[in-house]
Design a protein around this motif. Sequence first.
Motif, mmCIF file in Angstrom:
data_model
loop_
_atom_site.group_PDB
_atom_site.id
_atom_site.type_symbol
_atom_site.label_atom_id
_atom_site.label_comp_id
_atom_site.label_asym_id
_atom_site.label_seq_id
_atom_site.Cartn_x
_atom_site.Cartn_y
_atom_site.Cartn_z
ATOM 1 N N ASP A 536 0.835 -1.198 0.000
ATOM 2 C CA ASP A 536 0.000 0.000 0.000
ATOM 3 C C ASP A 536 0.871 1.249 0.000
ATOM 4 N N GLY A 537 2.047 1.156 0.642
ATOM 5 C CA GLY A 537 2.943 2.296 0.693
ATOM 6 C C GLY A 537 3.430 2.702 -0.677
ATOM 7 N N ALA A 538 3.696 1.739 -1.557
ATOM 8 C CA ALA A 538 4.162 2.050 -2.905
ATOM 9 C C ALA A 538 3.096 2.800 -3.690
ATOM 10 N N PHE A 539 1.842 2.382 -3.558
ATOM 11 C CA PHE A 539 0.764 3.064 -4.279
ATOM 12 C C PHE A 539 0.488 4.433 -3.667
ATOM 13 N N ARG A 540 0.593 4.542 -2.341
ATOM 14 C CA ARG A 540 0.399 5.833 -1.683
ATOM 15 C C ARG A 540 1.474 6.811 -2.129
ATOM 16 N N SER A 541 2.700 6.348 -2.228
ATOM 17 C CA SER A 541 3.801 7.211 -2.658
ATOM 18 C C SER A 541 3.591 7.678 -4.091
ATOM 19 N N LEU A 542 3.130 6.767 -4.954
ATOM 20 C CA LEU A 542 2.879 7.131 -6.352
ATOM 21 C C LEU A 542 1.767 8.170 -6.433
ATOM 22 N N ALA A 543 0.707 7.987 -5.674
ATOM 23 C CA ALA A 543 -0.412 8.926 -5.701
ATOM 24 C C ALA A 543 0.024 10.298 -5.222
ATOM 25 N N GLU A 544 0.821 10.341 -4.182
ATOM 26 C CA GLU A 544 1.299 11.633 -3.671
ATOM 27 C C GLU A 544 2.176 12.338 -4.694
#
Length: 712
Positions: A536-544
């Motif tokens: 989830d952290g990888a997708f959160r980082s991409l979204a940010e």
Amino acid sequence: MEPLRATDPVWIAGHRLLRRLGAGGMGVVYLARSPGGALAAVKVIRAAHADDAGFRARFRREVETAGRVASPWVVPLLDADPDAESPWLATAFVPGPSLAEAVEECGALPYESVRVLGARLAEALDAVHGAGLVHRDVKPGNVLLAVGGPQMIDFGIARTPEDTALTASGMVVGSPGFLSPEQAQGRGREIGPASDVFSLGCLLAYSVTGERPFGWGSAAETLVRTVHDEPDLGAVPGPLLPLLRACLAKEPGSRPTVVEIRRSLDGGGEDWLPEPVTRLIARRSAAVLALPAIGATEVSGATTTVDTGPTTGQAATRRRLLVLGSVGGVLAAGGTVASWWSARGGRASVQERPRLVIALHADLSGSGRTTGRAQENGVRLAVDRFNSRTGRGFDLALQVHDDRGTATGAREVAERLAADDRVRAVLGPTTDACTRATLAIYQQARLAMVTVSVGLDDVSPTSYRVYAATRPGDSVLAAPVVAYLVRTAGARKTVLIDDAAGGEVSWRLCESVDEAVRSGQRGTVRRTLSTGADSDGAFRSLAESVVDTGADALVFGGGYARAARLARALRSADYSGARLATERALDARFLGSAGEAAEGWVFATAFRDATRETAAKSFVTAYRARFATTPPWYAAEAYDATLFVARAMTALGAARAERGAIAGQLRETDYQGITKRLRYDASTYRYTDAMYLFEATGGAFRCLGDYRDATA
């Protein structure tokens, strides 16, 4: 053969017309009974040309030219009237296929067959040249195959070498790919017997390899190669190579004469054709035998023949055999006809409607089973629809084969279908990978493969002439994405997210959108989502990072699972810009996984929602009644693809609907289906450019329609 149409005449100067054999811009060719009962091919000129004095004079010259040539290997002129209100000519009828059809359907001929073919065509050309003529159009389509030998046809552009009508500087006359350099350059006064020798060399090279010696492509490209390039004879058998090289010499004086060609090839005779071609001739002959019996009657004081309808009993069938034989040996299918007769114990029977087999090659149990099963249901409905039509010339029979969504399984299915000579065409496979695994197998078998859900961009239609994709390639889906970004969203900065798990398809989408959108007024930012990005952290980082760019639009190239995770991350990051993906993410599981974050996502697809199409109303009703559900994606497209193939088969007629012929006819077929219009566009090498947009709204997908209308 096709039935006569309501506008067709029944009689032409005592010839009873039975069937249509073909039609073109100049006129119609019919199968007919002559006043004496012989079968004939009658060419009737269209009224528009009959009123043209110049055309009528050219037709008169064609009649005179054909009448001057006498050879056992030239189809003889039986009768003609160039001065009639509707000018016509009649030649003996040969039920066999053209050389072009035979090679397309059965593959290249063996060396010994080509020896006989070459020797007899050289003898035919010797007769043509002995009459003071040059044929000028020696090509596979102008050679008919019969058990007794080849038959040369079409003297429409044959002339004497000094004929000023065709010696004007710059006039190119003939068929590109099979004409000489002097023809290609319009050097009319240099076009003599040696020009026919060059064409014969091209024809023999094509016969023994299945490929044109100067390649495929546009007429202009082929003409340039004919004049400037050496022929590609790499696949020609060694014993034939020196002769063909000599025939294809650029300078006319360096080529052998037809007499020399005949001497170098002479030999052989009986059983000169391979078994697949003999079977093809047998099927054509059987179709002719199935025509109604005839009887004599008086019409306007002249004895002629009339159709007396189906008959039974030995005498009726024997009468038909005698009529076939009355062509004076030109039919040249006596051995085949006798075998056909013998196999039935000498008894006639009423012919049942022919059954032409098509096969569905699909993933019915693997990862693509949802799409594969939808296509199976669509195909089944189409087969039932076709078989319910009155006046059809044949019935469709369906085989269904599951490749389990694997390349190995796909090859197993393809090899099985290729070996089953009952199968005329294949619908499928379902996936890109399975299609790649089977292209060469189906090409070798001359078996048309009509795909519905495959988006391959890099398959050459010249290398794989059996491949017919009824949806545009994956990279072309960039067009509706770009249209939405520019016209609807008015995007100024777009983030393009290449999903590495999506492979080259994702990269190509991002690359195409980048090239189309980036300009002085619009910018793009590239991002890559690695295959290992599962947290989830990888997708959160991409979204940010998307939010940090200040982008007002985003394009994602991957599938539904990672699209759903990205959608949730973007919602958490308060991103509110446009979000686009392709049909790879358009899945009910995207809606379930993304939840409210799915709202507003837009998807570019090569399919549409059949439930919203007026033309598909009866299909949707039938689908719901039979399968108790709404048609899934690609069910209606599979329905259209099946009837597209049936249209091509119908155009050929049951007797001519062979594998290779169907593959070729698909490029000539224009079919308006319930979802799209299917027709081949050689400039883009596609059968359709139909693309659509969907939007996720209210927990469902809503079709916005054709992208050009939806973004106007």
